[in-house]
Design a protein around this motif. Structure first.
Motif, PDB file in Angstrom:
ATOM      1  N   ALA A 190       1.376   6.858  -2.867  1.00 18.59           N
ATOM      2  CA  ALA A 190       2.338   5.753  -2.965  1.00 18.59           C
ATOM      3  C   ALA A 190       1.616   4.436  -2.709  1.00 18.59           C
ATOM      4  O   ALA A 190       0.777   4.340  -1.808  1.00 18.59           O
ATOM      5  CB  ALA A 190       3.459   5.947  -1.957  1.00 18.59           C
ATOM      6  N   THR A 191       1.931   3.438  -3.519  1.00 20.56           N
ATOM      7  CA  THR A 191       1.345   2.105  -3.361  1.00 20.56           C
ATOM      8  C   THR A 191       2.473   1.112  -3.013  1.00 20.56           C
ATOM      9  O   THR A 191       3.647   1.469  -3.085  1.00 20.56           O
ATOM     10  CB  THR A 191       0.618   1.687  -4.664  1.00 20.56           C
ATOM     11  N   PRO A 192       2.160  -0.121  -2.669  1.00 16.72           N
ATOM     12  CA  PRO A 192       3.209  -1.072  -2.264  1.00 16.72           C
ATOM     13  C   PRO A 192       4.212  -1.380  -3.383  1.00 16.72           C
ATOM     14  O   PRO A 192       3.886  -1.274  -4.568  1.00 16.72           O
ATOM     15  CB  PRO A 192       2.409  -2.325  -1.910  1.00 16.72           C
ATOM     16  N   ILE A 193       5.436  -1.774  -2.989  1.00 17.61           N
ATOM     17  CA  ILE A 193       6.420  -2.243  -3.990  1.00 17.61           C
ATOM     18  C   ILE A 193       6.467  -3.777  -3.992  1.00 17.61           C
ATOM     19  O   ILE A 193       7.347  -4.367  -4.602  1.00 17.61           O
ATOM     20  CB  ILE A 193       7.832  -1.651  -3.748  1.00 17.61           C
ATOM     21  N   GLY A 194       5.566  -4.407  -3.308  1.00 12.29           N
ATOM     22  CA  GLY A 194       5.544  -5.870  -3.274  1.00 12.29           C
ATOM     23  C   GLY A 194       4.512  -6.348  -2.269  1.00 12.29           C
ATOM     24  O   GLY A 194       3.536  -7.003  -2.626  1.00 12.29           O
ATOM     25  N   ASN A 195       4.707  -5.975  -1.026  1.00  8.98           N
ATOM     26  CA  ASN A 195       3.799  -6.411   0.033  1.00  8.98           C
ATOM     27  C   ASN A 195       2.545  -5.529   0.038  1.00  8.98           C
ATOM     28  O   ASN A 195       2.628  -4.318   0.288  1.00  8.98           O
ATOM     29  CB  ASN A 195       4.525  -6.317   1.382  1.00  8.98           C
ATOM     30  N   LEU A 196       1.408  -6.123  -0.261  1.00  9.10           N
ATOM     31  CA  LEU A 196       0.179  -5.330  -0.430  1.00  9.10           C
ATOM     32  C   LEU A 196      -0.274  -4.616   0.845  1.00  9.10           C
ATOM     33  O   LEU A 196      -1.131  -3.737   0.802  1.00  9.10           O
ATOM     34  CB  LEU A 196      -0.955  -6.217  -0.967  1.00  9.10           C
ATOM     35  N   GLN A 197       0.311  -5.000   1.977  1.00  6.14           N
ATOM     36  CA  GLN A 197      -0.032  -4.323   3.241  1.00  6.14           C
ATOM     37  C   GLN A 197       0.592  -2.925   3.323  1.00  6.14           C
ATOM     38  O   GLN A 197       0.204  -2.130   4.160  1.00  6.14           O
ATOM     39  CB  GLN A 197       0.499  -5.126   4.437  1.00  6.14           C
ATOM     40  N   ASP A 198       1.608  -2.687   2.466  1.00  4.71           N
ATOM     41  CA  ASP A 198       2.346  -1.421   2.560  1.00  4.71           C
ATOM     42  C   ASP A 198       1.634  -0.273   1.856  1.00  4.71           C
ATOM     43  O   ASP A 198       2.166   0.334   0.913  1.00  4.71           O
ATOM     44  CB  ASP A 198       3.762  -1.587   1.991  1.00  4.71           C
ATOM     45  N   LEU A 199       0.431   0.020   2.284  1.00  2.00           N
ATOM     46  CA  LEU A 199      -0.309   1.166   1.750  1.00  2.00           C
ATOM     47  C   LEU A 199      -0.828   1.909   2.977  1.00  2.00           C
ATOM     48  O   LEU A 199      -1.433   1.297   3.864  1.00  2.00           O
ATOM     49  CB  LEU A 199      -1.466   0.651   0.872  1.00  2.00           C
ATOM     50  N   SER A 200      -0.560   3.216   3.038  1.00  2.74           N
ATOM     51  CA  SER A 200      -0.901   3.947   4.265  1.00  2.74           C
ATOM     52  C   SER A 200      -2.418   4.071   4.422  1.00  2.74           C
ATOM     53  O   SER A 200      -3.173   4.001   3.445  1.00  2.74           O
ATOM     54  CB  SER A 200      -0.276   5.338   4.254  1.00  2.74           C
ATOM     55  N   LEU A 201      -2.851   4.297   5.660  1.00  2.00           N
ATOM     56  CA  LEU A 201      -4.286   4.462   5.927  1.00  2.00           C
ATOM     57  C   LEU A 201      -4.823   5.658   5.154  1.00  2.00           C
ATOM     58  O   LEU A 201      -5.921   5.624   4.597  1.00  2.00           O
ATOM     59  CB  LEU A 201      -4.516   4.649   7.438  1.00  2.00           C
ATOM     60  N   ARG A 202      -3.997   6.708   5.090  1.00  4.37           N
ATOM     61  CA  ARG A 202      -4.434   7.908   4.360  1.00  4.37           C
ATOM     62  C   ARG A 202      -4.496   7.621   2.859  1.00  4.37           C
ATOM     63  O   ARG A 202      -5.390   8.092   2.157  1.00  4.37           O
ATOM     64  CB  ARG A 202      -3.480   9.058   4.668  1.00  4.37           C
ATOM     65  N   GLY A 203      -3.521   6.828   2.374  1.00  2.00           N
ATOM     66  CA  GLY A 203      -3.514   6.448   0.960  1.00  2.00           C
ATOM     67  C   GLY A 203      -4.802   5.713   0.603  1.00  2.00           C
ATOM     68  O   GLY A 203      -5.438   5.991  -0.410  1.00  2.00           O
ATOM     69  N   ILE A 204      -5.197   4.768   1.464  1.00  2.00           N
ATOM     70  CA  ILE A 204      -6.430   4.000   1.222  1.00  2.00           C
ATOM     71  C   ILE A 204      -7.628   4.946   1.178  1.00  2.00           C
ATOM     72  O   ILE A 204      -8.473   4.890   0.281  1.00  2.00           O
ATOM     73  CB  ILE A 204      -6.632   2.937   2.334  1.00  2.00           C
ATOM     74  N   GLU A 205      -7.672   5.862   2.133  1.00  2.00           N
ATOM     75  CA  GLU A 205      -8.805   6.795   2.230  1.00  2.00           C
ATOM     76  C   GLU A 205      -8.910   7.660   0.971  1.00  2.00           C
ATOM     77  O   GLU A 205      -9.995   7.873   0.429  1.00  2.00           O
ATOM     78  CB  GLU A 205      -8.613   7.662   3.473  1.00  2.00           C
ATOM     79  N   ILE A 206      -7.760   8.125   0.506  1.00  2.00           N
ATOM     80  CA  ILE A 206      -7.770   8.962  -0.704  1.00  2.00           C
ATOM     81  C   ILE A 206      -8.229   8.145  -1.910  1.00  2.00           C
ATOM     82  O   ILE A 206      -9.084   8.580  -2.690  1.00  2.00           O
ATOM     83  CB  ILE A 206      -6.374   9.586  -0.944  1.00  2.00           C
ATOM     84  N   LEU A 207      -7.675   6.947  -2.046  1.00  2.17           N
ATOM     85  CA  LEU A 207      -8.047   6.111  -3.205  1.00  2.17           C
ATOM     86  C   LEU A 207      -9.537   5.768  -3.184  1.00  2.17           C
ATOM     87  O   LEU A 207     -10.172   5.629  -4.231  1.00  2.17           O
ATOM     88  CB  LEU A 207      -7.205   4.838  -3.244  1.00  2.17           C
ATOM     89  N   GLN A 208     -10.111   5.657  -1.996  1.00  5.04           N
ATOM     90  CA  GLN A 208     -11.549   5.375  -1.905  1.00  5.04           C
ATOM     91  C   GLN A 208     -12.387   6.581  -2.337  1.00  5.04           C
ATOM     92  O   GLN A 208     -13.479   6.420  -2.856  1.00  5.04           O
ATOM     93  CB  GLN A 208     -11.925   5.037  -0.452  1.00  5.04           C
TER      94      GLN A 208
END
Ligand code: SAM
Length: 312
Positions: free
Chosen positions: A45-63
Motif C-alpha cells: 500500500a502506498t499513500p493516498i495523498g500524504n507521502l509520509q503514509d507509507l509503512s516502514l515495512r512497505g519502504i523496505e519491501i520496495l527497496q
C-alpha cells in the motif's frame, strides 16, 4: 527483467527466505546490494495523498524487490524518490494488464520478488491488481501484503457513520440509467455503503442516491490526507443540493452513506395511509419520489405499492 537473469538468483532467494523473515535490514543506499526477498508478489500500500503514509515495512519491501509493478511510473516515481528508493519500475495498468501480466509472473517463477503498487492506496482495490493476485494463486506463487492507506476505509472512519458493517461498492456507472439500476440493487443492503466517485459526477450521483436509497445521512469525503482535506456531512439531498449550487469540487472523493433508515416506526399501514393521502393530487412517480425522501423507504418499494393502491 527476464527469466534467465532470475534463474541464477533462484536458489539464493529460496535459501534466504527464512533468514530474512522478521530480520532487520539496513536501508541500502542507491545502487547498493539489495537484501534478498523470498520469491513472490508483494502487495504494497502506498499513500493516498500524504507521502509520509507509507509503512516502514512497505519502504523496505520496495527497496528490496527486483521490480515494482505500478499503474503510472511518474506517480510511483514521486513516492520512490521521496523515500530514496531506486528500484526499477514496470507499468502495469488497465490498458496493458493482459500483456504485462505474463512477464511479471515469469519473474516470480524464476525466483524474483515483484511489488505491486497502485497510483494511490491499497493495490487491487479498484485497479487491475486483482487479476495478477488471482493468477499468482492459480499458479501456486507466493503472495504477501504490506497493508496501509486506503481511501474507502479512511473516508468511512472520518464519516462518523456506522462502521460495524459496511459494503464497498467501488465506482458506480457513469450513466444515470445504469447507476440508478445499480443503486436500486443496493437499497436494501443493511450496511453503510462506500463509493468512489469523480468530482464532476458528484452532484448527479448524489441526486440518484437520494432517489434510490432514500434521504439517508451521508458524508462526502474529499482530498483525504491532503492539504485541503474536507468532510462534508448531511443528508443525501442536502449534499446533492450543495454540490448542484457550488458546482463540481476539486480533487478525489469517497462518498459514504449510512445504512437504510430505521423503518420500525413506519408500519405498512402507515405507509399505505401516506400513499393514499398523496395519490389523488400526484402521479405515482411523484408520490414515490416524495415519500422516499420523507421516509427513507426505497423509492421503488413505494412506487410498487402506490401502483397497487392507485388501481384499487
Ligand atoms: N487503491 C486505492 C485505494 O486503496 O483507495 C483506490 C484507487 S481508485 C482507482 C481511485 C479512487 O479512490 C479515486 O477516484 C477516489 O475516488 C478515491 N481516492 C483516492 N485517493 C483519495 C483521496 N486522497 N481522497 C479521497 N478519495 C480518494
Amino acid at each position: 527483467m527476464d527469466q534467465e537473469k532470475f534463474s541464477a538468483k533462484k536458489s539464493a532467494r529460496r535459501s534466504s527466505a527464512k533468514t530474512n523473515e522478521g530480520s532487520k535490514r539496513s536501508k541500502p543506499s542507491a545502487g547498493s546490494q539489495k537484501n534478498l526477498l523470498k520469491a513472490g508478489l508483494y502487495l504494497v500500500a502506498t499513500p493516498i495523498g500524504n507521502l509520509q503514509d507509507l509503512s516502514l515495512r512497505g519502504i523496505e519491501i520496495l527497496q528490496n524487490v527486483d521490480v515494482i509493478a505500478c499503474e503510472d511510473t511518474r506517480v510511483t516515481g514521486k513516492i520512490l524518490s521521496r523515500h530514496a528508493i531506486d528500484t526499477a519500475m514496470k507499468a502495469y495498468h488497465e490498458h496493458n494488464a493482459k500483456r504485462a501480466r505474463p512477464g511479471l509472473l515469469r519473474i516470480i517463477k524464476a525466483g524474483g520478488a515483484v511489488a505491486l503498487v497502485s497510483d494511490a492506496g491499497t493495490p487491487a482495490i479498484s485497479d487491475p491488481g486483482f487479476r495478477l493476485v488471482n493468477e499468482c494463486i492459480l499458479q501456486g506463487l507466493e503472495i504477501t501484503a504490506a497493508p496501509g492507506a486506503n481511501a474507502a476505509i479512511t473516508g468511512l472512519i472520518l464519516s462518523g457513520l456506522p462502521t460495524d458493517r459496511f459494503l464497498f461498492a467501488g465506482f458506480l456507472p457513469a450513466k444515470s440509467k445504469q447507476r440508478t439500476q445499480e443503486l436500486a440493487g443496493l437499497a436494501e443492503v443493511p450496511a453503510t455503503l462506500i463509493f468512489y466517485e469523480s468530482a464532476k459526477r458528484l452532484a448527479a450521483a448524489l441526486a440518484d442516491m437520494a432517489e434510490q436509497l432514500g434521504d439517508r445521512p451521508a458524508a462526502v469525503t474529499r482530498e483525504l490526507t491532503k492539504l485541503h482535506e474536507e468532510i462534508r456531512r448531511g443528508s443525501l439531498s442536502e449534499l446533492s443540493n450543495h454540490y448542484q449550487e457550488t458546482g463540481a469540487p476539486k480533487g478525489e472523493i469517497v462518498i459514504v452513506i449510512g445504512p437504510p433508515l430505521k423503518k420500525a416506526a413506519l408500519t405498512e399501514a402507515k405507509l399505505d395511509e401516506l400513499i393514499r393521502q398523496a395519490l389523488p393530487d400526484n402521479s405515482v412517480r411523484d408520490v414515490a419520489a416524495e415519500l422516499a425522501r420523507e421516509t427513507g423507504v426505497a423509492k421503488r418499494q413505494i412506487y410498487a405499492r402506490a401502483l397497487e393502491l392507485a388501481k384499487k
